[in-house]
Design a protein around this motif. Structure first.
Motif, PDB file in Angstrom:
ATOM      1  N   GLU A  64      45.258  10.836 -40.140  1.00 37.92           N
ATOM      2  CA  GLU A  64      45.450  11.478 -38.846  1.00 37.92           C
ATOM      3  C   GLU A  64      46.051  12.880 -39.023  1.00 37.92           C
ATOM      4  N   LYS A  65      47.015  12.989 -39.922  1.00 34.03           N
ATOM      5  CA  LYS A  65      47.627  14.297 -40.187  1.00 34.03           C
ATOM      6  C   LYS A  65      46.600  15.261 -40.782  1.00 34.03           C
ATOM      7  N   GLU A  66      45.784  14.736 -41.703  1.00 35.61           N
ATOM      8  CA  GLU A  66      44.756  15.569 -42.329  1.00 35.61           C
ATOM      9  C   GLU A  66      43.736  16.044 -41.286  1.00 35.61           C
ATOM     10  N   LEU A  67      43.346  15.148 -40.385  1.00 32.74           N
ATOM     11  CA  LEU A  67      42.394  15.500 -39.336  1.00 32.74           C
ATOM     12  C   LEU A  67      42.978  16.554 -38.396  1.00 32.74           C
ATOM     13  N   LYS A  68      44.225  16.375 -38.008  1.00 37.49           N
ATOM     14  CA  LYS A  68      44.874  17.356 -37.127  1.00 37.49           C
ATOM     15  C   LYS A  68      44.998  18.711 -37.816  1.00 37.49           C
ATOM     16  N   ALA A  69      45.334  18.702 -39.097  1.00 37.59           N
ATOM     17  CA  ALA A  69      45.459  19.961 -39.843  1.00 37.59           C
ATOM     18  C   ALA A  69      44.102  20.663 -39.950  1.00 37.59           C
TER      19      ALA A  69
END
Length: 90
Positions: A28-33
């Motif tokens: 999720e963090k990677e997608l948001k970044a």
């Protein structure tokens, strides 16, 4: 902005989520970044395009007309009388 790179990153992320059966916190963090970075890059490119367009508009607005020479004035008078195009003046 490298759309192929973004597409590949999204594909890898999708496959990882598919294999896990859920989206993890790190995914999720990677997608948001990735989304944030893509939007920032797109915004930068858009601002660059807008700046170039504004420069073109400003150049177009500038009055670059010069005084006509005596010969050009004579041609203009002739053009006005005959109704031919302005190309004949220059």
């Amino acid at each position: 902005m490298d759309l192929k790179n973004i597409q590949n990153q999204l594909k890898e992320l999708r496959e990882r989520i598919k294999d896990q059966g859920r989206i993890s916190d790190s995914d999720e963090k990677e997608l948001k970044a990735l989304i944030r970075q893509t939007l920032e890059n797109a915004n930068d490119e858009l601002e660059g395009i807008q700046d170039r367009l504004q420069t073109l508009v400003n150049q177009h607005k500038a009055n670059d007309n010069y005084k006509l020479s005596a010969e050009q004035k004579a041609r203009l008078d002739l053009v006005e009388k005959t109704g031919t195009g302005s190309i004949a003046v220059h």
